[in-house]
Design an enzyme around this catalytic site. Structure first.
Site, PDB file in Angstrom:
ATOM      1  N   ASP A   9       0.864  -1.184   0.000  1.00  0.00           N
ATOM      2  CA  ASP A   9       0.000   0.000   0.000  1.00  0.00           C
ATOM      3  C   ASP A   9       0.897   1.229   0.000  1.00  0.00           C
ATOM      4  OD1 ASP A   9      -2.494   1.482   0.277  1.00  0.00           O
ATOM      5  OD2 ASP A   9      -1.839   1.924   2.311  1.00  0.00           O
ATOM      6  N   SER A  10       0.294   2.394  -0.239  1.00  0.00           N
ATOM      7  CA  SER A  10       1.046   3.645  -0.185  1.00  0.00           C
ATOM      8  C   SER A  10       1.448   3.990   1.243  1.00  0.00           C
ATOM      9  CB  SER A  10       0.189   4.770  -0.762  1.00  0.00           C
ATOM     10  OG  SER A  10      -1.044   4.834  -0.062  1.00  0.00           O
TER      11      SER A  10
ATOM     12  N   CYS B 252      -3.754  -0.954  -2.072  1.00  0.00           N
ATOM     13  CA  CYS B 252      -4.002   0.468  -2.335  1.00  0.00           C
ATOM     14  C   CYS B 252      -4.964   0.610  -3.522  1.00  0.00           C
ATOM     15  CB  CYS B 252      -2.666   1.135  -2.665  1.00  0.00           C
ATOM     16  SG  CYS B 252      -2.802   2.881  -3.034  1.00  0.00           S
ATOM     17  N   ASN B 253      -6.075   1.280  -3.293  1.00  0.00           N
ATOM     18  CA  ASN B 253      -7.046   1.476  -4.383  1.00  0.00           C
ATOM     19  C   ASN B 253      -6.445   2.287  -5.522  1.00  0.00           C
ATOM     20  OD1 ASN B 253     -10.241   0.868  -3.584  1.00  0.00           O
ATOM     21  ND2 ASN B 253      -8.833   0.934  -1.874  1.00  0.00           N
TER      22      ASN B 253
ATOM     23  N   GLU C 176      -6.039   9.836   8.865  1.00  0.00           N
ATOM     24  CA  GLU C 176      -4.634   9.763   9.306  1.00  0.00           C
ATOM     25  C   GLU C 176      -4.438  10.559  10.597  1.00  0.00           C
ATOM     26  OE1 GLU C 176      -1.380   8.900   7.555  1.00  0.00           O
ATOM     27  OE2 GLU C 176      -2.494   7.498   6.307  1.00  0.00           O
TER      28      GLU C 176
ATOM     29  N   CYS D   6     -11.250   3.225  -1.189  1.00  0.00           N
ATOM     30  CA  CYS D   6      -9.996   3.752  -0.633  1.00  0.00           C
ATOM     31  C   CYS D   6      -9.741   3.034   0.682  1.00  0.00           C
ATOM     32  CB  CYS D   6     -10.111   5.261  -0.412  1.00  0.00           C
ATOM     33  SG  CYS D   6      -8.674   5.970   0.416  1.00  0.00           S
TER      34      CYS D   6
ATOM     35  N   HIS E  27      -8.649   3.976   3.438  1.00  0.00           N
ATOM     36  CA  HIS E  27      -8.941   4.692   4.685  1.00  0.00           C
ATOM     37  C   HIS E  27     -10.435   4.788   5.007  1.00  0.00           C
ATOM     38  CE1 HIS E  27      -4.799   5.754   4.096  1.00  0.00           C
ATOM     39  NE2 HIS E  27      -4.756   6.540   5.154  1.00  0.00           N
TER      40      HIS E  27
END
Ligand code: DGL
Length: 277
Positions: A10-11, A73-74, A152, A185, A187
């Protein structure tokens, strides 16, 4: 049976919301996770940059000889899955197709909304994947760029700023007859409560991370790839910056304590050739 680990990238730490489902559905699998925390966000970057980053990040996982790589990661899935599938020597499963498939199944022809980062929505990947399954399916795509920084920062659905931001992006969907929303996403599952409160109980929520974990389970079962071990699988995490923050914030995504995180120096993951596109 295949004892090799599953690689997940993922990022940053968001992909742990996918790992959470993998751990529940496939508890005996060993997992190796690489979060590119030095270069997050991917969601505001251009395709050539995301392609380069995704190749480097996924490429790092190859040193663990994985049987499969999950692009959690989308943004990376939406922009680079074709390149990853071509370039990597192991199967790659992204989050877009499984999320699209679940949305089409649940919507039964009623309007679907897809939300994601700017890059994911601009790519049109979800709309394309949904229309490949159901050409006449009405789809509304909406970028929600403020959601990632809010999550975040540790804000959740009880927070007034979150409630207002969700209302700003998603309130207009209420008058458009949406019956299914895809959380496109990593998150967004952490804002699930606020999203449900905004849209009401008649809108079903698709968590593409959960759908992807089911797709991984199916793939391994069909290819005799499940782990033979009877004991709980291990989880090793690697990041390109700030392991302490990953451990602290990441446990909210994973819903368990993160034990082992290692910092990876750039020379261990950068430098793969840029692929022409
Ligand atoms: N992991 C990204 C995604 O799912 C969100 C964070 C970022 O922009 O890199 O699209």
């Amino acid at each position: 049976m295949n004892p090799h680990p599953i690689g997940v990238f993922d990022s940053g730490l968001g992909g742990l919301s996918v790992v959470r489902h993998l751990r529940q559905l496939l508890p005996n699998e060993d997992l190796v996770y690489f979060g590119d925390t030095a270069r997050i966000p991917y969601g505001t970057k251009s395709r050539p940059t995301v392609v380069q980053f995704a190749l480097e990040t996924a490429g790092f996982l190859l040193r663990f000889d994985p049987k499969l790589i999950v692009a959690a990661c989308n943004t990376a899935s939406a922009l680079t899955l074709d390149v990853l599938a071509r370039e990597l020597p192991v199967p790659v499963i992204g989050v877009v197709e499984p999320g699209a498939r679940a949305a089409v199944r649940l919507a039964a022809g009623q309007p679907v909304a897809v939300i994601g980062t700017e890059a994911t929505i601009a790519s049109g990947a979800y709309v394309k994947a949904i229309r490949a399954l159901a050409p006449a399916q009405p789809v509304i795509a909406q970028a929600c760029p403020l959601f990632v920084p809010l999550v975040e920062e540790g804000r959740d659905g009880d927070d007034e700023i979150v409630r207002l931001t969700v209302e700003t992006y998603l309130g207009p969907l209420r008058s458009q007859g949406v019956r299914v929303i895809v959380l496109g996403c990593t998150h967004y599952p952490l804002l699930r409560g606020a999203i449900a409160a905004c849209l009401g109980p008649e809108v079903q929520i698709v968590d593409s991370g959960r759908e992807t974990s089911l797709a991984v389970q199916r793939h391994l079962s069909q290819h005799d790839g499940l782990s033979p071990q009877q004991s709980p699988g291990t989880m090793q995490s690697y990041v390109s910056d700030n392991p302490a923050r990953f451990r602290q914030v990441g446990s909210r995504f994973l819903n368990e304590t993160i034990e082992h995180v290692e910092l990876v120096e750039p020379e261990q993951y950068v430098g793969r050739p840029r692929v022409p596109h």
